[in-house]
Design a protein around this motif. Sequence first.
Motif: not given
Length: 148
Positions: A128-134
């Motif tokens: 998910p985009a949020e996990e990629r960012d983190r």
Amino acid sequence: MQAIVASPQALAADLELFLNHLHRSTLAGWLQTVADLELSFTQVKALQVLVEREELSVKDLAEALTLSFPAASRAVEGLVGRALVERRECAADRRSRLIRLSPTGREVSERVLDARLEGLEAFVAKLPAEERDRLQAALAPFLERTRG
């Protein structure tokens, strides 16, 4: 909110799980590329060393790969036979042979590296985009140190 400080042992265990998962999920495409190119793992490693070190002796390659001289010599012979590596006599020591990647060898090395990158891209695309960012934020300080 208190920051969590991981012990080195706990973080190492988590990294091991993560790297094992990453390795298993990205390995198939890379292995297929290596098989398609009909390269041994020793030859793949030799190509990688030559990407990093422009030109070196077979003896130095053997040391870099922690192989015996005869084993490194056999790997190099196979690469020379496929025109992936060029070999020349050393001007300073005529008994020594220097090797370097040929243009074809450089292309093959790039294919092997691209296969690994494709596997990594497929892995991160599923996050998910949020996990990629983190994940990217967590890697940033380490990458700054290694690039600098």
